[in-house]
Scaffold this motif. Sequence first.
Motif, PDB file in Angstrom:
ATOM      1  N   PRO B  20       0.810  -1.223   0.000  1.00 46.69           N
ATOM      2  CA  PRO B  20       0.000   0.000   0.000  1.00 46.69           C
ATOM      3  C   PRO B  20       0.841   1.270   0.000  1.00 46.69           C
ATOM      4  O   PRO B  20       0.428   2.292  -0.515  1.00 46.69           O
ATOM      5  CB  PRO B  20      -0.803  -0.104   1.300  1.00 46.69           C
ATOM      6  N   SER B  21       2.037   1.185   0.562  1.00 43.61           N
ATOM      7  CA  SER B  21       2.859   2.391   0.584  1.00 43.61           C
ATOM      8  C   SER B  21       3.633   2.562  -0.718  1.00 43.61           C
ATOM      9  O   SER B  21       4.436   3.471  -0.847  1.00 43.61           O
ATOM     10  CB  SER B  21       3.816   2.343   1.774  1.00 43.61           C
ATOM     11  N   GLU B  23       5.737   0.441  -2.207  1.00 43.29           N
ATOM     12  CA  GLU B  23       6.995  -0.256  -2.424  1.00 43.29           C
ATOM     13  C   GLU B  23       6.776  -1.611  -3.099  1.00 43.29           C
ATOM     14  O   GLU B  23       5.709  -2.197  -2.981  1.00 43.29           O
ATOM     15  CB  GLU B  23       7.721  -0.458  -1.101  1.00 43.29           C
ATOM     16  N   SER B  47       9.373 -20.061   7.321  1.00 37.34           N
ATOM     17  CA  SER B  47       8.289 -19.112   7.123  1.00 37.34           C
ATOM     18  C   SER B  47       8.735 -17.957   6.230  1.00 37.34           C
ATOM     19  O   SER B  47       9.842 -17.445   6.377  1.00 37.34           O
ATOM     20  CB  SER B  47       7.873 -18.581   8.487  1.00 37.34           C
ATOM     21  N   PHE B 286      11.894  -7.478   0.951  1.00 36.40           N
ATOM     22  CA  PHE B 286      11.911  -6.110   0.445  1.00 36.40           C
ATOM     23  C   PHE B 286      13.264  -5.726  -0.138  1.00 36.40           C
ATOM     24  O   PHE B 286      13.380  -4.760  -0.853  1.00 36.40           O
ATOM     25  CB  PHE B 286      11.537  -5.132   1.556  1.00 36.40           C
ATOM     26  N   TYR B 451       4.781 -12.393  20.407  1.00 32.34           N
ATOM     27  CA  TYR B 451       4.149 -11.139  20.006  1.00 32.34           C
ATOM     28  C   TYR B 451       3.279 -10.577  21.112  1.00 32.34           C
ATOM     29  O   TYR B 451       3.128  -9.382  21.260  1.00 32.34           O
ATOM     30  CB  TYR B 451       3.336 -11.336  18.727  1.00 32.34           C
ATOM     31  N   ASN B 502       7.642  -4.221  17.680  1.00 35.16           N
ATOM     32  CA  ASN B 502       7.240  -4.429  16.294  1.00 35.16           C
ATOM     33  C   ASN B 502       8.396  -4.247  15.323  1.00 35.16           C
ATOM     34  O   ASN B 502       8.255  -4.469  14.140  1.00 35.16           O
ATOM     35  CB  ASN B 502       6.086  -3.498  15.930  1.00 35.16           C
ATOM     36  N   GLN B 503       9.534  -3.827  15.838  1.00 37.52           N
ATOM     37  CA  GLN B 503      10.681  -3.675  14.955  1.00 37.52           C
ATOM     38  C   GLN B 503      11.584  -4.899  15.011  1.00 37.52           C
ATOM     39  O   GLN B 503      12.671  -4.888  14.465  1.00 37.52           O
ATOM     40  CB  GLN B 503      11.486  -2.433  15.361  1.00 37.52           C
TER      41      GLN B 503
ATOM     42  N   THR D   7       3.125 -17.857  10.570  1.00 38.28           N
ATOM     43  CA  THR D   7       2.969 -16.595   9.851  1.00 38.28           C
ATOM     44  C   THR D   7       4.187 -15.740  10.092  1.00 38.28           C
ATOM     45  O   THR D   7       4.886 -15.873  11.083  1.00 38.28           O
ATOM     46  CB  THR D   7       1.748 -15.822  10.336  1.00 38.28           C
ATOM     47  N   LEU D   8       4.379 -14.857   9.161  1.00 42.36           N
ATOM     48  CA  LEU D   8       5.536 -13.997   9.255  1.00 42.36           C
ATOM     49  C   LEU D   8       5.355 -12.961  10.347  1.00 42.36           C
ATOM     50  O   LEU D   8       4.263 -12.489  10.569  1.00 42.36           O
ATOM     51  CB  LEU D   8       5.683 -13.247   7.937  1.00 42.36           C
ATOM     52  N   PRO D   9       6.448 -12.621  10.985  1.00 37.37           N
ATOM     53  CA  PRO D   9       6.370 -11.546  11.983  1.00 37.37           C
ATOM     54  C   PRO D   9       5.686 -10.313  11.436  1.00 37.37           C
ATOM     55  O   PRO D   9       4.753  -9.803  12.023  1.00 37.37           O
ATOM     56  CB  PRO D   9       7.830 -11.233  12.283  1.00 37.37           C
ATOM     57  N   GLU D  10       6.125  -9.873  10.297  1.00 39.16           N
ATOM     58  CA  GLU D  10       5.600  -8.627   9.757  1.00 39.16           C
ATOM     59  C   GLU D  10       4.090  -8.719   9.549  1.00 39.16           C
ATOM     60  O   GLU D  10       3.364  -7.784   9.755  1.00 39.16           O
ATOM     61  CB  GLU D  10       6.255  -8.282   8.419  1.00 39.16           C
ATOM     62  N   THR D  13       2.078  -8.219  12.860  1.00 40.02           N
ATOM     63  CA  THR D  13       1.979  -6.934  13.543  1.00 40.02           C
ATOM     64  C   THR D  13       0.787  -6.154  13.057  1.00 40.02           C
ATOM     65  O   THR D  13       0.078  -5.576  13.841  1.00 40.02           O
ATOM     66  CB  THR D  13       3.238  -6.099  13.332  1.00 40.02           C
ATOM     67  N   GLY D  16      -0.514  -4.577   6.028  1.00 35.76           N
ATOM     68  CA  GLY D  16       0.013  -3.626   5.084  1.00 35.76           C
ATOM     69  C   GLY D  16       1.369  -3.001   5.302  1.00 35.76           C
ATOM     70  O   GLY D  16       2.394  -3.635   5.122  1.00 35.76           O
ATOM     71  N   VAL D  17       1.310  -1.775   5.739  1.00 37.03           N
ATOM     72  CA  VAL D  17       2.406  -0.877   5.448  1.00 37.03           C
ATOM     73  C   VAL D  17       3.760  -1.256   6.036  1.00 37.03           C
ATOM     74  O   VAL D  17       4.785  -1.077   5.391  1.00 37.03           O
ATOM     75  CB  VAL D  17       2.039   0.530   5.932  1.00 37.03           C
ATOM     76  N   GLU D  18       3.762  -1.784   7.259  1.00 39.59           N
ATOM     77  CA  GLU D  18       5.066  -1.962   7.896  1.00 39.59           C
ATOM     78  C   GLU D  18       5.945  -2.997   7.225  1.00 39.59           C
ATOM     79  O   GLU D  18       7.053  -3.237   7.656  1.00 39.59           O
ATOM     80  CB  GLU D  18       4.927  -2.395   9.363  1.00 39.59           C
ATOM     81  N   HIS D  19       5.413  -3.630   6.190  1.00 40.51           N
ATOM     82  CA  HIS D  19       6.219  -4.649   5.547  1.00 40.51           C
ATOM     83  C   HIS D  19       7.532  -4.119   5.058  1.00 40.51           C
ATOM     84  O   HIS D  19       8.529  -4.805   5.026  1.00 40.51           O
ATOM     85  CB  HIS D  19       5.458  -5.247   4.365  1.00 40.51           C
ATOM     86  N   THR D  20       7.486  -2.878   4.660  1.00 41.04           N
ATOM     87  CA  THR D  20       8.665  -2.323   4.028  1.00 41.04           C
ATOM     88  C   THR D  20       9.840  -2.327   4.989  1.00 41.04           C
ATOM     89  O   THR D  20       9.719  -1.904   6.122  1.00 41.04           O
ATOM     90  CB  THR D  20       8.377  -0.891   3.590  1.00 41.04           C
ATOM     91  N   LEU D  23      10.516   0.773   6.660  1.00 42.68           N
ATOM     92  CA  LEU D  23       9.552   1.162   7.678  1.00 42.68           C
ATOM     93  C   LEU D  23       9.773   0.392   8.965  1.00 42.68           C
ATOM     94  O   LEU D  23       9.436   0.860  10.039  1.00 42.68           O
ATOM     95  CB  LEU D  23       8.134   0.912   7.174  1.00 42.68           C
ATOM     96  N   ILE D  24      10.308  -0.811   8.823  1.00 42.00           N
ATOM     97  CA  ILE D  24      10.440  -1.634  10.010  1.00 42.00           C
ATOM     98  C   ILE D  24      11.386  -0.982  11.014  1.00 42.00           C
ATOM     99  O   ILE D  24      11.223  -1.121  12.212  1.00 42.00           O
ATOM    100  CB  ILE D  24      10.933  -3.044   9.614  1.00 42.00           C
ATOM    101  N   PRO D  28       7.445   3.492  16.416  1.00 36.70           N
ATOM    102  CA  PRO D  28       5.997   3.589  16.217  1.00 36.70           C
ATOM    103  C   PRO D  28       5.577   5.024  15.910  1.00 36.70           C
ATOM    104  O   PRO D  28       4.690   5.258  15.096  1.00 36.70           O
ATOM    105  CB  PRO D  28       5.442   3.136  17.561  1.00 36.70           C
ATOM    106  N   LEU D  31       6.321   5.932  12.360  1.00 36.38           N
ATOM    107  CA  LEU D  31       5.401   5.195  11.517  1.00 36.38           C
ATOM    108  C   LEU D  31       4.070   5.905  11.430  1.00 36.38           C
ATOM    109  O   LEU D  31       3.474   6.073  10.371  1.00 36.38           O
ATOM    110  CB  LEU D  31       5.138   3.839  12.182  1.00 36.38           C
TER     111      LEU D  31
END
Lengths: 305, 615, 514, 309
Positions: B20-21, B23, B47, B286, B451, B502-503, D7-10, D13, D16-20, D23-24, D28, D31
């Motif tokens: 969506p952004s 990329e 995964s 990415f 998480y 989340n990072q 499932t993937l961490p990204e 969370t 959408g967007v944080e995949h980049t 961006l990671i 927060p 972001l």
Amino acid sequence: MLRFAIRRLLLALAVGFTVSLAAFLALQLATDPAQAIAGEDAEPAVVEQIRIEYGLDRPLVTQYVDWIGNVVQGNFGESFYWHQSVADLILQAAPTTLKLATFSILVTILVAIPLGALAAMRPNSWVDRLALSVSVSAQAIPNFWLGLVVIVIFSVHLGWFPVAGDRTLAHFVLPAFVLGMTSVPAVMRLTRAGLLEAFEADYIRTARAKGFRGYPLLKKQALRNAMLPVISVLAVQLGNKLGGAIITEAVFSMRGLGRLAVDSIQGGDIPTVQMLVFVFAMTFVLLTFIADLINAWIDPRLRLR
Amino acid sequence: MNEHAPLLRVENLSITLKTPSGEQVQPLRGVNFELSRGEALGIVGESGSGKSMSMLALMGLLPSNARRDADSLKLGDKDLLQIEDTTFAREIAGKRIGMIFQEPMTSLNPVYTIGRQLIETATLYGRGTARAARARAIELLNRVGVPEPELRLDQYPHQLSGGLRQRVMIAMALMNEPELIIADEPTTALDVTIKAQILDLLADLQSELGMGMILVSHDIGAVSRAVDRIGVMYAGAFVEKGPLDDVFEHPLHPYTQGLLQCAPRATLAHGGPRLGAIPGSVPSPFKRLTRCAFSDRCPHVHDACYGSEPALRSAGNQAYRCVLDAEQLQSDNDHSDKGVVIPHATPVQVEHGDPPVLALESASCVFTTRRGLLGRSKDNRAVDDVSIALHGNEILAIVGESGSGKTTTARMMLGLQQPTSGVALFRGEALEKSTPRQRAQLIQPVFQDPYSSLNPLRTVGDSIGRPLVVHGVGNRASRRERALEIMSLVGLPERFYNSYPNQMSGGQRQRVAIARALVLEPKVLICDEPTSALDISVQAQILNLLLDLRERLGLTYLLITHDLAVVRYFATRVVVMKSGQIVESGETERVYTQPTHPYTQELLASISDPLRRSA
Amino acid sequence: GCTDDGSQDDILDVAFQSQVSNLDRTFTTKREYIILSQLIDDFLFDVDPETLKYEPLLAKSYEFINDTTLDVTLRDGVKFHDGSTLSVKDVLYTYNFVLDPDNGARANRNVSDWLESVEQIGPMTVRFHLSYPYPLALRDMAVTVPIRKAGSYTVDGELDKSALVTRENGLGPYEVVHFLPGREVMLKRFEDYYDGSPKGKPAIRQIRIHTISDWGSAQAGILAGELDWLYNVPGDIARNLDASGYAKRLVGPSMRIGFLQLDAAGLTGENAPLTDLRVRRAVNHAINRQSIVENLVGAGASLIATSCNPVQFGCETDVQRYPYDPRKARELLTEAGYPDGFPLTLWAYRDPYVAEAMAQDLRDVGIDVSLRYVPLPVLNKARSAGEIPAYFGTWGAGGTADVAATLSVMWNMNTDRNLAQDPLIAKLVASAERTQVKETRRQLYSRALKRIADQAYWAPLYVFPQNYVVNKRLGFPVPSDGLPRLYLTHWRSDGDSTSGDRASGGTVGNKGGN
Amino acid sequence: MSSIDNTLPERQTSAGVEHTESLITLTPRQLLHRRAFSHWGLIIGTLTVIALVLLAVVGPLVLPFDAYAQELAGRLQPPVWAGGDWAHPLGTDHLGRDYLARLLIGARISLTVGFFAATLGCIIGVTLGVCAGYFGGRIDQAVSYLLTCQLALPQILLAMALVFLIGPSIYVVIGVIGVLQWSYFLVVTRSAVMRIRELDYIASAKTIGSSTRSIFWHEVLPNLRSQIIVIFTIEMGVAILSEAALSFLGVGIQSPTPSWGLMISEGRQSMFFNPWLTILPGIALFLLVMGVNLMGDGMRDVLTPEGRH
Ligand SMILES: Nc1ncnc2c1ncn2[C@@H]1O[C@H](COP(=O)(O)OP(=O)(O)OP(=O)(O)O)[C@@H](O)[C@H]1O
Ligand SMILES: Nc1ncnc2c1ncn2[C@@H]1O[C@H](COP(=O)(O)OP(=O)(O)OP(=O)(O)O)[C@@H](O)[C@H]1O
Ligand SMILES: [Mg+2]
Ligand SMILES: [Mg+2]
């Protein structure tokens, strides 16, 4: 199932009595029903006579407890103000409001669900944007104002619809539209969100793997799941419409339950207000119950209860 | 293998996603494979390596923001690149290709009956009559081992257990007698015992019906039960392909080698060699790759790896993607088998004499659930008369299927859950006699889901320092000091101090959780499935870390898991639970070699070890 | 369906603001019911809409034998709507019903004060025995006691006070076709209405009474041609509608006066500022009645300085006056010890703009007014609880052209309307009510009214105009007491009928062309 | 949940967007900024609201018009475009008061009522929601009952009765709306707290010995923040419309205080002849509520991407 229904009925009764108690107290404290019955130029002795005649001089607790006793026995009381049995009053006013609510919920359904579905089928397309704009606008337009505007345009300038009243079906077109629009945003968003969520769901992926695409996918696989929250919300909205037609009825000079309620409040007609609130509350709880039943019919998982 | 007419030919399949952004992401970067009729191919990988993506690409089920490119995509002689999606849906999907998904709980439409969902597959687009479809549905349900098939047709998915649902999914995929069946992690969500049954069923059906099958999994052991050939995916491409036995016996690519080493093996006795963890984690899709995707984690990395991505090379029946020669890789692997092994942690003396640190005595826990305001209440006996003792310095494991009460047991021991009857003992005294703070200094938990175990609004440093704040230890500076110390102990670089959860990756988060648990210097860690949310290579890192810590700090562990291999590798004593009760307990080796309870035996029978076949 | 023009189907579409919930005048006191009762009931006497004199209606003739004895002879051949003929029995029944306190007849409750008994003295003659000489006896008989058929309130042998709430069997020029309480009353001409009634035989075949409680809808109804007759119309709206060319505005007098009532007795607190005469006078001086009447109330209104309607008998107009003089008002306030004013809650229940304008006037002289605009019952409740320091009241005197109907209600010592609680005035008013001698009464009232003005108990404001907005083709004689007689309406075919084309092109946009 | 969560961490969370990759590495907060500044609805809504707030705050101070000064002789003057003059750019009302000035003060009223009513509703709803969600059981049932009653109550009816009872003033209107509008806060916080309560970091806070109060304040509430802000904005829009509706029905703000709803109701009398009296406040109301709603929707997208549905 039967047990569940009875529980719900008891809940409805409890809610009804609680809520009507609130109305009773608020009105008792706010106005003097006897004065209201007597009218603008009435003399004090008349007022006093009325007070005794209607038992308004008794303690509040007695008045309320007596009322509950009567309601339980099926006696909804006599209106101070209208000199009629409250049951008759409500029955006379109910058809207008029921019609209005039904038509307006139809408007809601006919506008919101197709629009929501189209938006969900093509997220971020122009349809989606249109749907979003409709919902944002409908949410922001004060509906009493919208009522006035449509009267000016459609009744007075174009002369397409009658101005005020509730005699014929044509009288219901504009109010139903105005009232119906108020629920469009919520229902449309839920439809869209529900469908989007359904489209994301694993079982839709399964269906697509089986060969389902396009409209059949929507209709035969996603819709039913997506409708669950929509039905609950429609029930709530219908309940609100029955109770909240007040403004619409005021704007269009219709004489339904909303109008009856306003007049009764202004006139301090406690038995009628109390009973109306009671009926609204009961209806609301029962509507949510019906929505639950429909949902259980749609979704077998909910039948376990 | 039929060279002339492969059932499926995929050449240079790539997928580009637009986020969506704006990329671009490339989760698939040139995938090639062929599948002959009647052949079963396994695809494994961690995964995010793109396994599901490639399967979805085959079925035209990619998300709308995805673009599919390929040189060739052929099912038999049908060119899948050329046909319209509607034609594909009508003629191929569900008809010539059947697909089975991972989550049996959610992959069936909850609002329709099993029967309707089975039958519509066979009647869609006039594929067949309802009557014939019904007969076939019953026949297939019978075949896949669903008891009383006719009754099932009128049932809804939620009325079936997970295993039965997955069987229904299989039957559904078979309704139109497809030439190819794709199973994407069909058993991941199932309990160990059922997992084995389903895999065996798939293998049987595949050979019986002569279909092609692609079995996708991240679990090498599982795949080995059902396939002939295997491909290992990494970062959106195959790094190694070949016949199952060849690949397992002499893996060529360093990644394959690593994967096989870091899987704990239930067939090996307790106290085997250290797990060979692959350092680091899977690269993000990415990044534009201009070098070998594995170069970050590869033990053999050298300059040649950085120029460009190496091409797929073949060696015998195998193919691999590495700049090194097969012989060299092969010998490196054999060599590392001995050389890289870190000596196993020195056994720590188990203290049996004193009262156990933690114990439950005939503890039961009943959950009463009530639906809605006036709903009826229902009792659920999660733990039923369990007595368990955790002694100093031991590693006690609790195993059992989902819902058997493992977590509830642990929560009672932690004081998070009041037993309905029975008592929890802390050093021989009732748990309530000590305050939560006193207990906190001795016992700490590590939870399953990395998480949810960290407050998303706290930085790593904050989370780790929080127990010190609560216990009023030290000042700001000293707490920071302490947090950094612990971070280095669990292998977290200092730069993460100000990061938010989340990072971070799952493995890193789990390290944070462990660090937080250790900051008060407890004696006991209660680890509830600490690795089950993690990839196998990361799991090995965490298990190794736990072993290191035990050695250094003299910790006692209570480990909860459903992974039998981990238990055998890790634990000194094991308790087997089923339906809230303990069915068997004892020294790990004893239980694994001489199981007495039928359930334990069933559990052990379901173990699939990739290397046992070849060994 | 809805008509575009009443004259086409001979239905007069009338809108009331307040809903009709009861057809029985005996149990109601509101203005709408009085209008309705004029249509479906007849009384022994009638008030002439022009001269406001009482004249016989069902009575053929009457005679005062002495101060307390009245003989009334009935007309022959008068029919009830159900076809039965009026007899003395019915009149006796009606008055005895009213006299029995158990029946709680409301509209005519005070009849039992002055009437002792009724008896039959001839085949068509009834004798009324009064308790004391009562000057308003004919008024009460003409306005509050509709004649009922004997036994009307007995249903299945039992007393049922609501027997006539929805089914009226009247004597009036119109009979009820149907009644939807709160919404609509449909009337049709009573074809057997007796000849020679002073009310005359009605011209229009049917009258439909709607309840349209807000002026927006009512205007829209006029503009869309759905309504033919509105009354009580606010000045602005009446003007606008008249100017639009869709309807015409008629202005007539009404009996209603407006005034500010001031808490002179200190009901809201011993030392309430308004107990000080200077403060009350300041209030009187502060209000710019002229501007309010000119700009807000509009044509037909007239200023008053005294606390009654000058058309009423006994209304003394030569009283102390308080012309608009804000400077004087300030001085008086300073004198009274309120140089910086004081906080005052001004209550009101109608005409919000007027109330606001007055509030502003008072603020301009330094009184910190907060306006409390509430429905009438709320105001009444607060008033009876002694919480109201000042309110904007109005009084219609039941349309009676005699100050008795105003003063006795406002100034007796038992009513909470009496915020002054002046025993002298109460005494004067009470004695005036016990004599038939006009001059004595006039003098007593004059003394009372002068005292009211001297003491500035009230701030009298103006006589309300009565605005009617009617179909241009409708003939409607404007009554001089503000009580519309709809039985006198008729469709006109004279020159005004050019507006008949309203039926075809009923849009506002057209008005530019006219 | 015995499954290996693969499932993937990204992906976990959020959507959408944080995949980049780039961006990671953002905090927060960064972001949030990113998402906020690329959300058109949010930008338009916020700008509208800011503009209206500025007008409401500064306008009456700067402009030479008085919202309360009556000039009976100059009543019902039309706006400039309909033949009026610049002495009263938007004309005058029934009492000759400047309409522009009244509209601006009206904005203050709407904003004040909206803000404080939503605050009151927020306090009630969140308190009940957190208690019900955190403690469950009987407390939850009691709160559920209260909620059912509140939903079943025809709100306008009770608002009318209450306003008659206490007497209309801005405080009463705020109180009535606030007391009657907390269900959304309650429903959302209740379910959010129920979810959060089960999360491992709460269990972890318990095992390190945090007190219940500390868990409330340090672990639960901060995580409700974004949801509360979003609902607050949305409810503020609702409260503004409720105030207008009550005032329209004559039981809200009292004249001479200008409220847009009251102005519409006053203008309604002559809506066929002086339409601007009705139309202008209607448009103002529409703009403000739309601005607030766009802001709310935008914040929901930005703050709680998963809460979009
Ligand atoms: N809708 C999407 N938008 C953006 N990226 C996506 C999307 N779906 C998947 N991806 C990315 O594509 C890559 C491949 O995902 P895929 O699901 O094929 O992995 P997998 O090997 O099946 O992993 P798992 O074992 O978790 O199922 C991942 O990095 C993932 O983040
Ligand atoms: N808070 C709760 N309320 C109601 N039921 C619960 C609760 N927690 C657990 N249960 C039930 O208790 C049973 C045992 O659950 P528990 O979490 O202890 O199992 P487990 O062995 O840890 O399973 P898993 O491997 O899935 O984690 C399950 O049936 C579960 O549904
Ligand atoms: Mg996958
Ligand atoms: Mg568990």
